[in-house]
Design a protein around this motif. Structure first.
Motif, PDB file in Angstrom:
ATOM      1  N   ASP A  58     -10.211   3.583 -32.276  1.00 26.23           N
ATOM      2  CA  ASP A  58     -11.450   3.262 -31.707  1.00 26.23           C
ATOM      3  C   ASP A  58     -11.496   1.568 -31.655  1.00 26.23           C
ATOM      4  O   ASP A  58     -12.814   0.869 -32.042  1.00 26.23           O
ATOM      5  CB  ASP A  58     -12.589   3.797 -33.066  1.00 26.23           C
ATOM      6  N   TYR A  59     -10.290   1.319 -31.473  1.00 23.80           N
ATOM      7  CA  TYR A  59     -10.165  -0.558 -30.647  1.00 23.80           C
ATOM      8  C   TYR A  59      -8.547  -0.295 -30.509  1.00 23.80           C
ATOM      9  O   TYR A  59      -7.845  -0.091 -31.135  1.00 23.80           O
ATOM     10  CB  TYR A  59      -9.914  -1.467 -32.840  1.00 23.80           C
ATOM     11  N   THR A  60      -8.527  -1.683 -29.462  1.00 25.71           N
ATOM     12  CA  THR A  60      -7.290  -1.121 -28.721  1.00 25.71           C
ATOM     13  C   THR A  60      -7.800  -3.173 -28.540  1.00 25.71           C
ATOM     14  O   THR A  60      -8.628  -3.651 -28.232  1.00 25.71           O
ATOM     15  CB  THR A  60      -7.612  -1.251 -27.535  1.00 25.71           C
ATOM     16  N   HIS A  61      -6.495  -3.664 -28.311  1.00 27.86           N
ATOM     17  CA  HIS A  61      -6.159  -5.133 -28.125  1.00 27.86           C
ATOM     18  C   HIS A  61      -5.557  -5.369 -27.174  1.00 27.86           C
ATOM     19  O   HIS A  61      -4.802  -6.158 -27.636  1.00 27.86           O
ATOM     20  CB  HIS A  61      -6.350  -5.776 -29.586  1.00 27.86           C
ATOM     21  N   PHE A  62      -5.217  -4.662 -26.067  1.00 26.87           N
ATOM     22  CA  PHE A  62      -3.979  -4.617 -24.642  1.00 26.87           C
ATOM     23  C   PHE A  62      -4.133  -6.257 -24.016  1.00 26.87           C
ATOM     24  O   PHE A  62      -5.099  -6.929 -23.817  1.00 26.87           O
ATOM     25  CB  PHE A  62      -4.353  -3.862 -23.998  1.00 26.87           C
ATOM     26  N   ALA A  63      -2.946  -6.583 -23.712  1.00 24.20           N
ATOM     27  CA  ALA A  63      -3.199  -7.386 -23.148  1.00 24.20           C
ATOM     28  C   ALA A  63      -3.089  -7.760 -21.781  1.00 24.20           C
ATOM     29  O   ALA A  63      -3.663  -6.518 -21.258  1.00 24.20           O
ATOM     30  CB  ALA A  63      -1.347  -7.767 -23.197  1.00 24.20           C
ATOM     31  N   LYS A  64      -3.634  -8.250 -20.927  1.00 21.93           N
ATOM     32  CA  LYS A  64      -3.726  -8.640 -19.266  1.00 21.93           C
ATOM     33  C   LYS A  64      -3.222  -7.059 -18.863  1.00 21.93           C
ATOM     34  O   LYS A  64      -1.687  -7.019 -18.638  1.00 21.93           O
ATOM     35  CB  LYS A  64      -4.009  -9.642 -18.572  1.00 21.93           C
ATOM     36  N   GLU A  65      -3.390  -6.034 -17.694  1.00 18.83           N
ATOM     37  CA  GLU A  65      -3.127  -5.241 -17.108  1.00 18.83           C
ATOM     38  C   GLU A  65      -2.172  -4.219 -17.924  1.00 18.83           C
ATOM     39  O   GLU A  65      -1.299  -3.761 -17.559  1.00 18.83           O
ATOM     40  CB  GLU A  65      -1.617  -6.345 -16.464  1.00 18.83           C
ATOM     41  N   GLY A  80       3.033 -14.473 -31.060  1.00 17.41           N
ATOM     42  CA  GLY A  80       3.686 -15.630 -30.008  1.00 17.41           C
ATOM     43  C   GLY A  80       2.730 -16.002 -29.974  1.00 17.41           C
ATOM     44  O   GLY A  80       2.058 -17.527 -29.128  1.00 17.41           O
ATOM     45  N   SER A  81       1.053 -16.169 -29.573  1.00 18.36           N
ATOM     46  CA  SER A  81       0.061 -16.534 -28.345  1.00 18.36           C
ATOM     47  C   SER A  81      -1.173 -16.296 -29.681  1.00 18.36           C
ATOM     48  O   SER A  81      -0.835 -14.752 -31.447  1.00 18.36           O
ATOM     49  CB  SER A  81      -0.189 -15.546 -27.507  1.00 18.36           C
ATOM     50  N   LEU A  82      -1.974 -16.875 -30.017  1.00 20.58           N
ATOM     51  CA  LEU A  82      -3.171 -16.673 -30.870  1.00 20.58           C
ATOM     52  C   LEU A  82      -3.973 -15.653 -31.128  1.00 20.58           C
ATOM     53  O   LEU A  82      -4.344 -15.255 -31.369  1.00 20.58           O
ATOM     54  CB  LEU A  82      -4.425 -17.928 -31.059  1.00 20.58           C
ATOM     55  N   ALA A  83      -4.105 -14.960 -29.650  1.00 23.28           N
ATOM     56  CA  ALA A  83      -5.000 -13.516 -29.295  1.00 23.28           C
ATOM     57  C   ALA A  83      -4.106 -12.283 -29.466  1.00 23.28           C
ATOM     58  O   ALA A  83      -5.029 -11.214 -30.686  1.00 23.28           O
ATOM     59  CB  ALA A  83      -4.690 -13.561 -27.323  1.00 23.28           C
ATOM     60  N   GLY A  84      -2.745 -12.387 -30.027  1.00 22.98           N
ATOM     61  CA  GLY A  84      -2.929 -11.042 -30.859  1.00 22.98           C
ATOM     62  C   GLY A  84      -2.517 -10.587 -30.100  1.00 22.98           C
ATOM     63  O   GLY A  84      -3.113  -9.130 -30.550  1.00 22.98           O
ATOM     64  N   ASP A  85      -2.577 -10.136 -28.444  1.00 20.56           N
ATOM     65  CA  ASP A  85      -2.303  -8.796 -27.778  1.00 20.56           C
ATOM     66  C   ASP A  85      -0.849  -8.073 -28.128  1.00 20.56           C
ATOM     67  O   ASP A  85      -0.002  -8.213 -28.674  1.00 20.56           O
ATOM     68  CB  ASP A  85      -2.546  -8.975 -26.572  1.00 20.56           C
ATOM     69  N   TRP A  86      -1.754  -6.695 -27.334  1.00 19.25           N
ATOM     70  CA  TRP A  86      -0.683  -6.074 -27.927  1.00 19.25           C
ATOM     71  C   TRP A  86       0.788  -5.498 -25.984  1.00 19.25           C
ATOM     72  O   TRP A  86      -0.650  -5.268 -25.145  1.00 19.25           O
ATOM     73  CB  TRP A  86      -1.741  -4.180 -28.721  1.00 19.25           C
ATOM     74  N   VAL A  87       1.332  -5.255 -26.135  1.00 20.73           N
ATOM     75  CA  VAL A  87       1.952  -5.123 -24.898  1.00 20.73           C
ATOM     76  C   VAL A  87       2.543  -3.529 -25.084  1.00 20.73           C
ATOM     77  O   VAL A  87       3.636  -2.981 -26.131  1.00 20.73           O
ATOM     78  CB  VAL A  87       2.579  -6.056 -24.479  1.00 20.73           C
ATOM     79  N   ASN A  88       3.003  -2.957 -24.168  1.00 24.49           N
ATOM     80  CA  ASN A  88       3.993  -1.554 -23.989  1.00 24.49           C
ATOM     81  C   ASN A  88       5.417  -2.189 -24.591  1.00 24.49           C
ATOM     82  O   ASN A  88       6.464  -3.365 -24.299  1.00 24.49           O
ATOM     83  CB  ASN A  88       4.136  -0.984 -23.070  1.00 24.49           C
ATOM     84  N   VAL A  89       6.343  -1.520 -25.449  1.00 20.46           N
ATOM     85  CA  VAL A  89       7.874  -1.873 -25.489  1.00 20.46           C
ATOM     86  C   VAL A  89       8.492  -0.445 -25.539  1.00 20.46           C
ATOM     87  O   VAL A  89       7.976   1.003 -25.678  1.00 20.46           O
ATOM     88  CB  VAL A  89       7.895  -2.070 -26.787  1.00 20.46           C
ATOM     89  N   VAL A  90       9.764  -0.207 -25.588  1.00 21.23           N
ATOM     90  CA  VAL A  90      10.594   1.119 -25.360  1.00 21.23           C
ATOM     91  C   VAL A  90      10.722   1.684 -26.800  1.00 21.23           C
ATOM     92  O   VAL A  90      11.560   1.076 -27.800  1.00 21.23           O
ATOM     93  CB  VAL A  90      11.862   0.997 -24.450  1.00 21.23           C
ATOM     94  N   CYS A  91       9.987   2.958 -27.392  1.00 20.86           N
ATOM     95  CA  CYS A  91      10.571   3.754 -28.203  1.00 20.86           C
ATOM     96  C   CYS A  91      11.361   3.624 -28.450  1.00 20.86           C
ATOM     97  O   CYS A  91      12.202   3.688 -29.917  1.00 20.86           O
ATOM     98  CB  CYS A  91       9.739   4.923 -28.422  1.00 20.86           C
ATOM     99  N   GLY A  92      12.885   3.943 -27.750  1.00 24.72           N
ATOM    100  CA  GLY A  92      14.163   4.300 -28.237  1.00 24.72           C
ATOM    101  C   GLY A  92      14.119   6.079 -28.319  1.00 24.72           C
ATOM    102  O   GLY A  92      13.660   7.063 -29.220  1.00 24.72           O
ATOM    103  N   THR A  93      15.198   6.479 -27.044  1.00 26.11           N
ATOM    104  CA  THR A  93      14.932   7.708 -27.055  1.00 26.11           C
ATOM    105  C   THR A  93      16.651   8.208 -26.453  1.00 26.11           C
ATOM    106  O   THR A  93      16.843   7.203 -27.098  1.00 26.11           O
ATOM    107  CB  THR A  93      14.630   9.221 -25.193  1.00 26.11           C
TER     108      THR A  93
END
Length: 231
Positions: A58-65, A80-93
């Motif tokens: 019910d809430y997201t905070h994604f970085a641009k794109e 490292g930024s004041l915004a605290g944006d979210w980005v995709n990373v590799v989970c591990g498979t």
């Protein structure tokens, strides 16, 4: 798995105040290269998102794109930024090496009130068995100043307050505890978010005074203290 071993899970985030709190806490621990959170992207559908704990997205905070599942199907917060944006990373498979960064666990620790507390400063004293809240707890209210007087019942020798929940900006939002209902003999000054469970007692009789001085009041939820008389 490490989160599960402590009775928790990779953290889910449902409001901006919590997102800010996690970012600030990570920076305070010198985790400035990002932290893993419990959000997952299912397939290539950018709207197919799930939290590890099963709660609603019910809430997201994604970085641009972002989200961009080409970069992975798990998510990290950019600390490292004041915004605290979210980005995709590799989970591990079986075919990918997981992104190695610190992770944030969470588990039930405090039940917030269903309704916000009063916005005004108190007009009466507090005594044995009472609970003291910051204005509009647990909602962000901005700059604010209030005084809280604690007076024991007949026969009490001391008064004490126990910190149930505490979250203020360490730089500029303080709760100062004084002996008695007047005077400047200080028991403690609280600022930040590391005081849950702490107990503070008067030493010169059954009375205390709290002074809340919020110069900022931004991105915080405030505090809750329980009052007890010692006979």
């Amino acid at each position: 798995q490490k989160c599960k071993n402590t009775g928790g899970h990779l953290t889910s985030i449902h409001e901006n105040a919590v997102n800010d709190y996690i970012r600030r806490s990570a920076v305070a621990k010198n985790m400035k290269n990002g932290v893993l959170i419990g959000l997952n992207q299912v397939g290539s559908n950018a709207t197919a998102l799930t939290w590890n704990d099963g709660t609603r997205v019910d809430y997201t905070h994604f970085a641009k794109e972002f989200p961009n599942n080409a970069l992975g199907q798990c998510f990290a917060m950019q600390t490292g930024s004041l915004a605290g944006d979210w980005v995709n990373v590799v989970c591990g498979t079986t075919t990918a090496v997981p992104t190695t960064i610190p992770f944030v666990c969470s588990k039930p620790a405090y039940d917030f009130p269903d309704m916000f507390k009063a916005d005004n400063c108190p007009t009466s004293n507090y005594t044995d068995g009472d609970t003291i809240y910051s204005p509009m707890f647990p909602k962000v209210v901005g700059p604010r100043g209030c005084e809280y007087l604690i007076v024991g019942p007949p026969g009490a020798k001391q008064m004490q307050v126990t910190v149930v929940f505490f979250e203020t900006n360490k730089c500029c939002d303080t709760v100062t505890i004084y002996e008695g209902v007047a005077g400047e003999k200080k028991i403690a000054t609280l600022a930040g978010s590391t005081f849950n469970g702490n107990v503070y007692k008067s030493a010169q009789g059954p009375a205390m005074r709290l002074v809340y001085n919020a110069q900022s009041g931004a991105h915080i939820r405030g505090w809750q203290l329980n009052v007890k008389a010692i006979f």
